[in-house]
Design an enzyme around this catalytic site. Structure first.
Site, mmCIF file in Angstrom:
data_model
loop_
_atom_site.group_PDB
_atom_site.id
_atom_site.type_symbol
_atom_site.label_atom_id
_atom_site.label_comp_id
_atom_site.label_asym_id
_atom_site.label_seq_id
_atom_site.Cartn_x
_atom_site.Cartn_y
_atom_site.Cartn_z
ATOM 1 N N GLU A 4 -2.898 7.170 7.951
ATOM 2 C CA GLU A 4 -3.885 7.883 7.121
ATOM 3 C C GLU A 4 -4.821 8.662 8.025
ATOM 4 O O GLU A 4 -5.102 8.218 9.140
ATOM 5 C CB GLU A 4 -4.754 6.890 6.336
ATOM 6 C CG GLU A 4 -4.159 6.401 5.052
ATOM 7 C CD GLU A 4 -5.106 5.466 4.291
ATOM 8 O OE1 GLU A 4 -6.309 5.422 4.606
ATOM 9 O OE2 GLU A 4 -4.611 4.778 3.394
ATOM 10 N N HIS A 33 -15.137 -6.507 7.509
ATOM 11 C CA HIS A 33 -14.383 -6.404 6.267
ATOM 12 C C HIS A 33 -14.680 -7.531 5.287
ATOM 13 O O HIS A 33 -13.928 -7.764 4.340
ATOM 14 C CB HIS A 33 -12.880 -6.300 6.547
ATOM 15 C CG HIS A 33 -12.573 -5.205 7.531
ATOM 16 N ND1 HIS A 33 -12.843 -3.890 7.247
ATOM 17 C CD2 HIS A 33 -12.104 -5.234 8.793
ATOM 18 C CE1 HIS A 33 -12.521 -3.152 8.297
ATOM 19 N NE2 HIS A 33 -12.075 -3.941 9.253
ATOM 20 N N LYS A 80 0.824 -1.220 0.000
ATOM 21 C CA LYS A 80 0.000 0.000 0.000
ATOM 22 C C LYS A 80 0.849 1.259 0.000
ATOM 23 O O LYS A 80 0.452 2.265 -0.582
ATOM 24 C CB LYS A 80 -0.930 -0.006 1.205
ATOM 25 C CG LYS A 80 -2.022 -1.044 1.066
ATOM 26 C CD LYS A 80 -3.037 -0.903 2.167
ATOM 27 C CE LYS A 80 -4.130 -1.920 1.947
ATOM 28 N NZ LYS A 80 -5.060 -1.956 3.064
ATOM 29 N N ARG A 135 -7.440 -8.665 -9.603
ATOM 30 C CA ARG A 135 -8.069 -9.954 -9.920
ATOM 31 C C ARG A 135 -9.513 -9.722 -10.367
ATOM 32 O O ARG A 135 -10.033 -8.622 -10.233
ATOM 33 C CB ARG A 135 -8.086 -10.818 -8.660
ATOM 34 C CG ARG A 135 -8.873 -10.145 -7.537
ATOM 35 C CD ARG A 135 -9.198 -11.034 -6.363
ATOM 36 N NE ARG A 135 -10.130 -10.363 -5.469
ATOM 37 C CZ ARG A 135 -9.814 -9.517 -4.505
ATOM 38 N NH1 ARG A 135 -8.541 -9.192 -4.307
ATOM 39 N NH2 ARG A 135 -10.735 -8.961 -3.758
#
Ligand code: MV4
Length: 508
Positions: free
Chosen positions: A200, A235, A116, A292
């Site tokens: 973040e 999630h 990331k 994907r």
């Protein structure tokens, strides 16, 4: 075009890819583990090879075994599906080295998105909107404090190798930072073998909206609109839809063009998805890119009229995209329910076992991508996704009504599924109004807990009905207090159940 391809996956997605192969005149080869001998993908493929025991490490994740099957079966390409090896750059590279086409992006493109922080650095340089924060590995808690101070609290600590919320911590104030950094690091180390963490700014009540892109190997790239995936729990996505109720044509164009720039920055090819976090003012920020085909791809197929798996195969075979951006139109509305073998009344505990009875919905506006059949035993070793039920129509309301009808038709006996949860979600006034953030499902589950509604009432009615049936059944009273001489367990279980039901009904 390929003559024969290997599908390195199982369940509904392997079946989905086999179908595309058959439609295109391509032979399909699948692999299976010990517990998947009777799986649907093995029954439907042209060829099937046993590759080892149940643990994925020794079967579906074993690069050597899968490449060996590609070789001995004469497969020219490998479709990885989702999960398993689908985002493994080493696998993509090993395929290339073995002379087998990997149906997906290059290893290099996967590696840009695999970290990331690396992705944030590349996207920042390309001028892509990012959630404010850092793009380098945090050295220590002093540096973390400095960056958090700059972007302003609350902040999120995230694992660079992360996904699925692992190694993620919300930090509300400076005094929580050091401990949060430590626990994020150790969780990340545990889950990914990499303790790199970055900062973040925290986005409150976000929506999760993603853009599907397609890129061929001749520099053509298009976006295929968005999917709203805000209905999730821990999630794990539960329900997805296209288009998003909060995205208009102008926002779709801006997000779509941004997604294409993201993919171009990574030299991306084949199908991919760019994830965005949307704040309360409808600003969007790049979050990550999934390299994907995704579980929820059918909703995009329905509203664009395209077949993403056909297109993946054509792109991998070197064909140019057969259309341009101006040819893409979004029409109608589609909603997908992920049917899992889990018990929503018991904390979503997995519910493997034999499917003793299966009655499946169909009819107008319904698509069902399923990996189960009546008599099949759901193994406990893998993801419990059984099927995807997709409802569609001209409007969002039509899609909801068709799904509600199909969910009444759906009956899966022998195991528990989350089908009843979808009846609740689709009937919820907030959901029906399209007012859905990532907090929606947790709130709904809280509400049900605080105000027991229809479920509890249904249990009471069932208990009373059982009591009445038992009272009317003269045979049952005889066995109630006597020993069961022939030791028939079903008989004794039945009478205990009847006693309990009567007591339950009389208490109310
Ligand atoms: C966030 C966030 C708020 N602020 N980042 C969760 C998993 C991951 N891929 C990103 N996630 C989030 N990142 C900032 N800066 C809230 C979430 C989040 C979330 C995101 C997408 C879908 C569901 C979610 C549920 C809880 C939190």
């Amino acid at each position: 075009m390929f003559k024969r391809i290997l599908i390195a996956n199982r369940g509904e997605i392997a079946v989905r890819i086999i179908r595309a192969c058959r439609e295109m005149g391509i032979e399909s080869v699948v692999v299976f583990s010990d517990v998947d001998r009777r799986a649907l993908h093995v029954r439907k493929a042209d060829y099937a090879y046993h590759i080892g025991p149940a643990p994925a490490q020794e079967s579906y994740l074993n690069i050597g075994k899968i490449l060996n099957v590609a070789k001995i079966s004469g497969a020219q390409a490998i479709h990885p599906g989702y999960g398993f090896l689908s985002e493994n750059a080493n696998f993509a590279r090993a395929c290339a080295e073995a002379g087998v086409k990997f149906i997906g992006p290059t290893a290099a493109a996967m590696e840009v998105m695999g970290s990331k922080t690396r992705a944030r650095r590349a996207m920042r340089a390309a001028g892509i909107p990012l959630v404010p924060g850092s793009a380098e590995a945090l050295r220590d808690s002093v540096e973390a404090e400095q960056i958090a101070e700059q972007v302003g609290y609350p902040v999120m600590l995230k694992a660079a190798a992360g996904g699925g919320g692992k190694g993620m911590r919300l930090v509300r104030e400076p005094r929580e930072l050091q401990a949060a950094l430590q626990s994020a690091r150790s969780e990340a180390k545990n889950a990914f073998g990499d303790d790199e963490v970055y900062v973040e700014k925290f986005v409150a009540n976000p929506r999760h909206i993603e853009i599907q892109i397609l890129a061929d190997e001749h520099d053509n790239m298009v976006y295929l609109g968005e999917r709203d995936c805000s209905v999730q729990r821990r999630h794990q996505k539960v329900l997805e839809e296209a288009p998003s109720p909060i995205v208009d044509a102008e926002m779709r164009r801006r997000m779509g063009e941004t997604a294409v720039r993201v993919a171009q920055t990574a030299n991306y090819t084949n199908a991919g998805t760019v994830e965005f976090l949307i704040d309360e003012k409808l600003n969007f920020y790049f979050l990550e890119m999934n390299t994907r085909l995704q579980v929820e791809h059918p909703v995009t197929e329905i509203v664009t009229g395209l077949d993403l798996v056909h297109l993946q195969l054509r792109i991998a075979a070197g064909e140019p995209l057969p259309f341009a951006q101006s040819d893409i139109q979004i029409r109608g509305h589609a909603i997908e329910c992920r049917v899992y073998a889990e018990d929503p009344d018991n904390n979503f505990f997995p519910s493997p076992g034999q499917i003793t009875r299966l009655i499946s919905p169909s009819g107008p506006g319904i698509r069902r991508d399923s990996g189960m059949y009546e008599g099949w035993t759901v193994p406990l070793e893998y993801d419990p996704l059984l099927a995807k039920l997709i409802g569609f129509g001209a409007t969002r309301q039509d899609a909801i009504h068709r799904l509600q009808r199909a969910l009444v038709e759906y009956f899966v006996g022998g195991i528990k599924t989350n089908i009843p949860l979808f009846r609740r979600i689709l009937a919820d006034p907030e959901f029906q109004a399209g007012q859905v953030t990532t907090a929606f499902l947790d709130n709904l589950l809280q509400k049900e807990f605080a105000h027991p509604g229809i479920e509890e009432e249904a249990i009471r009615v069932a208990a009373i009905a059982a009591g009445i049936f038992a009272a009317l059944d003269t045979n049952s009273t005889a066995s109630t207090n006597s020993t069961n001489l022939n030791g028939n367990p079903s008989q004794s279980t039945k009478s205990i159940w009847k006693q309990k039901a009567r007591a339950e009904a009389l208490r109310g």
